[in-house]
Design an enzyme around this catalytic site. Structure first.
Site, PDB file in Angstrom:
ATOM      1  N   HIS A  49     -66.631 -39.432 -55.582  1.00 48.38           N
ATOM      2  CA  HIS A  49     -67.358 -38.929 -56.746  1.00 48.38           C
ATOM      3  C   HIS A  49     -66.941 -39.749 -57.959  1.00 48.38           C
ATOM      4  O   HIS A  49     -65.871 -40.358 -57.973  1.00 48.38           O
ATOM      5  CB  HIS A  49     -67.022 -37.463 -56.985  1.00 48.38           C
ATOM      6  CG  HIS A  49     -67.512 -36.545 -55.922  1.00 48.38           C
ATOM      7  ND1 HIS A  49     -67.464 -35.175 -56.055  1.00 48.38           N
ATOM      8  CD2 HIS A  49     -68.044 -36.768 -54.698  1.00 48.38           C
ATOM      9  CE1 HIS A  49     -67.943 -34.604 -54.972  1.00 48.38           C
ATOM     10  NE2 HIS A  49     -68.300 -35.559 -54.126  1.00 48.38           N
TER      11      HIS A  49
ATOM     12  N   GLU B 100     -65.802 -38.862 -60.817  1.00 48.16           N
ATOM     13  CA  GLU B 100     -64.526 -38.422 -61.380  1.00 48.16           C
ATOM     14  C   GLU B 100     -63.350 -38.910 -60.537  1.00 48.16           C
ATOM     15  O   GLU B 100     -62.346 -39.379 -61.081  1.00 48.16           O
ATOM     16  CB  GLU B 100     -64.486 -36.886 -61.484  1.00 48.16           C
ATOM     17  CG  GLU B 100     -65.536 -36.301 -62.408  1.00 48.16           C
ATOM     18  CD  GLU B 100     -66.872 -36.033 -61.736  1.00 48.16           C
ATOM     19  OE1 GLU B 100     -67.726 -35.409 -62.386  1.00 48.16           O
ATOM     20  OE2 GLU B 100     -67.080 -36.439 -60.567  1.00 48.16           O
TER      21      GLU B 100
ATOM     22  N   CYS C  94     -66.957 -30.991 -59.829  1.00 49.32           N
ATOM     23  CA  CYS C  94     -66.890 -30.068 -58.694  1.00 49.32           C
ATOM     24  C   CYS C  94     -65.439 -29.620 -58.475  1.00 49.32           C
ATOM     25  O   CYS C  94     -64.511 -30.129 -59.108  1.00 49.32           O
ATOM     26  CB  CYS C  94     -67.433 -30.738 -57.434  1.00 49.32           C
ATOM     27  SG  CYS C  94     -66.327 -32.000 -56.743  1.00 49.32           S
TER      28      CYS C  94
ATOM     29  N   CYS D 191     -62.968 -32.493 -57.563  1.00 41.67           N
ATOM     30  CA  CYS D 191     -62.611 -33.342 -58.698  1.00 41.67           C
ATOM     31  C   CYS D 191     -61.710 -32.600 -59.682  1.00 41.67           C
ATOM     32  O   CYS D 191     -60.787 -33.181 -60.244  1.00 41.67           O
ATOM     33  CB  CYS D 191     -63.872 -33.859 -59.380  1.00 41.67           C
ATOM     34  SG  CYS D 191     -64.822 -34.982 -58.321  1.00 41.67           S
TER      35      CYS D 191
END
Length: 163
Positions: free
Chosen positions: A102, A104, A132, A135
């Site tokens: 992701h 992040e 999320c 993260c």
């Protein structure tokens, strides 16, 4: 790991993923994508002129736009400490075939690679969307103090670990 020349990186930035595929004749695209990565300690991070939440969230959205250009999910993130961006990335889930890449997570990896994990204590995570659970847990684990997300630069407070 192979390092792309600055000329190759500049050429790559000007092409979308689809046009690059056509230009390459489809040969070795995956290797090229992995060569030109966001997380490269040899690639300096351009700092915004202003040291504001608006400037940092704009950079996260620039990273989101980069993800879209490259054919990945439209997410971007930057890590800021002491008024400077110390890590940045776009979503690399599709590009790297890594479900944990992701934006992040990739930005946290970039910052840790450049400065070491201790440099992340007290940092802020700016993201194009609300991070999320995975993260958030990673941000909490490395000591990020605040998460800021979305066009309105919403302060989500400190990250929370799962469980």
């Amino acid at each position: 790991m192979n390092k792309a020349s600055p000329k190759l990186q500049d050429t790559y930035r000007r092409f979308s993923r689809r046009s690059l595929l056509s230009a390459c004749g489809g040969i070795g695209l995956t290797g090229l994508l992995r060569t030109v990565q966001a997380a490269s300690p040899n690639h300096p991070i351009m700092q915004p002129i202003e040291n504001t939440d608006a400037a940092f969230i704009k950079r996260a959205f620039d990273m989101r736009d980069r993800a879209s250009e490259l054919g990945d999910q439209a997410y971007g993130a930057v890590i800021v400490r002491n008024g400077k961006i110390i890590g940045e990335s776009w979503s690399r889930v599709l590009l790297d075939g890594d479900p944990t890449a992701h934006a992040e997570m990739s930005a946290l990896r970039d910052a840790a690679t450049r400065f070491g994990s201790e440099a992340l204590r007290g940092a802020k995570l700016y993201s194009s969307s609300h991070p999320c659970s995975m993260c958030q847990a990673a941000a909490d684990w490395v000591g990020v103090s605040t998460m800021i997300y979305g066009q309105g630069a919403t302060n989500a407070g400190p990250p929370r670990s799962c469980g």
